[in-house]
Write an enzyme that holds these catalytic residues in place. Structure first.
Site, PDB file in Angstrom:
ATOM      1  N   ASN A  56      -2.891  -6.464  -6.311  1.00 10.66           N
ATOM      2  CA  ASN A  56      -2.840  -5.372  -5.340  1.00 10.66           C
ATOM      3  C   ASN A  56      -3.731  -4.238  -5.839  1.00 10.66           C
ATOM      4  O   ASN A  56      -3.360  -3.511  -6.760  1.00 10.66           O
ATOM      5  CB  ASN A  56      -1.385  -4.898  -5.200  1.00 10.66           C
ATOM      6  CG  ASN A  56      -1.255  -3.678  -4.303  1.00 10.66           C
ATOM      7  OD1 ASN A  56      -2.210  -3.268  -3.651  1.00 10.66           O
ATOM      8  ND2 ASN A  56      -0.064  -3.096  -4.283  1.00 10.66           N
ATOM      9  N   LYS A  80      -4.587  -1.560  -4.373  1.00  3.45           N
ATOM     10  CA  LYS A  80      -4.174  -0.244  -3.850  1.00  3.45           C
ATOM     11  C   LYS A  80      -5.401   0.548  -3.356  1.00  3.45           C
ATOM     12  O   LYS A  80      -6.368  -0.043  -2.930  1.00  3.45           O
ATOM     13  CB  LYS A  80      -3.385   0.525  -4.902  1.00  3.45           C
ATOM     14  CG  LYS A  80      -2.252  -0.309  -5.505  1.00  3.45           C
ATOM     15  CD  LYS A  80      -1.268   0.524  -6.259  1.00  3.45           C
ATOM     16  CE  LYS A  80      -0.247  -0.387  -6.924  1.00  3.45           C
ATOM     17  NZ  LYS A  80       0.841   0.333  -7.529  1.00  3.45           N
ATOM     18  N   GLU A  86       5.713   1.594  -2.201  1.00  2.00           N
ATOM     19  CA  GLU A  86       4.904   2.788  -1.893  1.00  2.00           C
ATOM     20  C   GLU A  86       4.854   3.026  -0.388  1.00  2.00           C
ATOM     21  O   GLU A  86       4.855   4.169   0.068  1.00  2.00           O
ATOM     22  CB  GLU A  86       3.488   2.637  -2.492  1.00  2.00           C
ATOM     23  CG  GLU A  86       3.519   2.801  -4.007  1.00  2.00           C
ATOM     24  CD  GLU A  86       2.361   2.120  -4.740  1.00  2.00           C
ATOM     25  OE1 GLU A  86       1.350   1.764  -4.110  1.00  2.00           O
ATOM     26  OE2 GLU A  86       2.499   1.935  -5.967  1.00  2.00           O
ATOM     27  N   GLU A 101      10.034  -6.573  -6.921  1.00  2.00           N
ATOM     28  CA  GLU A 101       9.352  -5.495  -7.634  1.00  2.00           C
ATOM     29  C   GLU A 101      10.331  -4.347  -7.880  1.00  2.00           C
ATOM     30  O   GLU A 101      10.491  -3.464  -7.019  1.00  2.00           O
ATOM     31  CB  GLU A 101       8.182  -4.975  -6.800  1.00  2.00           C
ATOM     32  CG  GLU A 101       7.083  -5.993  -6.576  1.00  2.00           C
ATOM     33  CD  GLU A 101       5.729  -5.306  -6.449  1.00  2.00           C
ATOM     34  OE1 GLU A 101       4.843  -5.630  -7.244  1.00  2.00           O
ATOM     35  OE2 GLU A 101       5.571  -4.430  -5.595  1.00  2.00           O
ATOM     36  N   GLY A 111       3.955   0.502 -12.004  1.00  2.00           N
ATOM     37  CA  GLY A 111       3.019   1.513 -12.495  1.00  2.00           C
ATOM     38  C   GLY A 111       3.572   2.369 -13.619  1.00  2.00           C
ATOM     39  O   GLY A 111       2.996   3.406 -13.944  1.00  2.00           O
TER      40      GLY A 111
HETATM   41  C1  PEP Z   1       2.358  -3.059  -7.555  1.00  2.00           C
HETATM   42  O1  PEP Z   1       1.691  -2.135  -7.144  1.00  2.00           O
HETATM   43  O2  PEP Z   1       2.863  -3.852  -6.754  1.00  2.00           O
HETATM   44  C2  PEP Z   1       2.533  -3.209  -8.996  1.00  2.00           C
HETATM   45  C3  PEP Z   1       3.365  -4.113  -9.433  1.00  2.00           C
HETATM   46  O3  PEP Z   1       1.821  -2.344  -9.803  1.00  2.00           O
HETATM   47  P1  PEP Z   1       1.744  -2.390 -11.427  1.00  2.00           P
HETATM   48  O4  PEP Z   1       1.412  -3.817 -11.809  1.00  2.00           O
HETATM   49  O5  PEP Z   1       0.653  -1.449 -11.774  1.00  2.00           O
HETATM   50  O6  PEP Z   1       3.074  -1.991 -11.945  1.00  2.00           O
END
Ligand code: PEP
Length: 262
Positions: A10, A12, A97, A167, A173
Site C-alpha cells: 500500500n 498510500k 485511515e 490490521e 505505521g
Molecule cells: C498499512 O498502511 O496498511 C500498513 C500496514 O502500514 P505499515 O506497514 O507502514 O504499518
C-alpha cells in the site's frame, strides 16, 4: 488447505507518476523469479494507468487504494469500479485511515465491498482494533462486527474473490508489529468465526493477510504462521529491496535455484 501467499504494498499518498513507475519496475525485476507468490502494488490513483502499463506481463498486479461503490454519477472527486476495471485487479477497502481520517462508515464500506465483488475487482477488506479495544479484551467482538458489517450485502463468503487483511490499528505505521502469536491467534479466531458463519471450506479458502509494521526483519516469523496468508505492507513497500525481501521470504523458489538453471 494450501493458500497462495499474497504480498500487497500500500503506497498510500506517496510518489507521483514517474517515481511510482520506477518503483513498480524495480519491484517487478527483483521478484521476477518468485512466481509462487502473488504480488500486488497499490499506487495512488493518479499513477494507476502508468504503473499498470509498466508491469504488464510481469508477476506484479496493480490495485487501487479506494473506490466508490457507484459506477457513475454526481460524486465529485471519486472513482468508480468500472473506471478501475482496466487498471486494477484489486482494491483496498475499509483501511483504518479511510475509516478514521475520512469518516468512512461500515455501511459505506459494505456497499463498496459488494460493488467490487460484482465488478470483478478483488477487495482487500481491512479490519482491526485500536489499542484501547485490545486492552479491554474487545478484539474478537470488534473484528467479528467489522466482518459482519463489511459482508452485509453478500450472500456467501466470496472466498476466491476477496481478501481479508487483519490490521491492528496500533501496529500501522508505528514500528510496533503484532507479535507472531498475537497475529496468528487473532487471524485463526477470525477464520474460525467465518467457518461457523459461512462453512469451513469457504473459510479455509479465504486468504487473510496480516498488516502493521511488517518489515524484512519481522516477516519471517509472521509469515511462517499457519493462518497468515501474506502481508499488507505500508512503509516497507516503498523500498524495492525491502518489499522484494518480503516476497522472497514467502516464496519457496530461491534465487540460487534460478541461477543454477541459467
Ligand atoms: C498499512 O498502511 O496498511 C500498513 C500496514 O502500514 P505499515 O506497514 O507502514 O504499518
Amino acid at each position: 488447505m494450501a493458500r497462495t501467499k499474497l504480498i500487497a504494498g500500500n503506497w498510500k499518498m506517496n510518489m507521483g507518476i514517474t517515481d511510482a513507475v520506477d518503483l513498480a519496475r524495480s519491484v517487478a525485476d527483483k521478484t521476477a523469479s518468485n512466481t509462487d507468490v502473488e504480488i500486488a502494488i497499490f499506487p495512488t490513483t493518479l499513477a494507476l494507468a502508468s504503473v499498470s502499463e509498466a508491469v504488464q506481463g510481469t508477476n506484479v498486479q496493480v490495485g487501487a487504494q479506494n473506490m466508490h461503490n457507484e459506477t457513475d454519477g454526481a460524486f465529485t472527486g471519486e472513482i468508480s469500479p468500472t473506471m478501475l476495471q482496466s487498471l486494477a485487479s484489486m482494491v483496498i477497502l475499509g483501511h483504518s485511515e479511510r475509516r478514521q481520517i475520512f469518516g468512512e462508515t461500515n455501511d459505506f464500506i459494505a456497499l463498496k465491498v459488494a460493488s467490487a465483488v460484482s465488478n470483478n475487482i478483488t477487495p482487500v477488506v481491512c479490519i482491526g482494533e485500536t489499542l484501547e479495544q485490545r486492552e479491554a479484551n474487545e478484539t474478537s467482538n470488534i473484528l467479528q462486527s467489522q466482518v459482519i458489517a463489511a459482508l452485509l450485502h453478500l450472500k456467501d463468503l466470496p472466498a476466491h474473490d476477496m481478501v481479508l487483511a487483519y490490521e491492528p490499528i496500533w501496529a500501522i505505521g508505528t514500528g510496533v508489529n503484532a507479535n507472531p502469536d498475537q497475529a496468528e491467534s487473532t487471524i485463526a479466531a477470525i477464520r474460525n468465526f467465518l467457518s461457523t458463519r459461512y462453512g469451513s471450506s469457504a473459510a479455509d479458502a479465504l486468504r487473510i493477510l496480516y498488516g502493521g509494521s511488517v518489515n524484512p526483519q519481522n516477516w519471517e516469523d509472521l509469515s511462517s504462521q499457519e493462518n497468515i496468508d501474506g502481508a499488507l505492507v505500508g512503509g516497507a513497500s516503498l523500498k524495492a529491496d525491502d518489499f522484494a525481501k518480503l516476497v522472497k521470504t514467502s516464496s519457496s523458489i530461491t534465487d540460487l535455484e534460478i541461477d543454477s538453471l541459467v
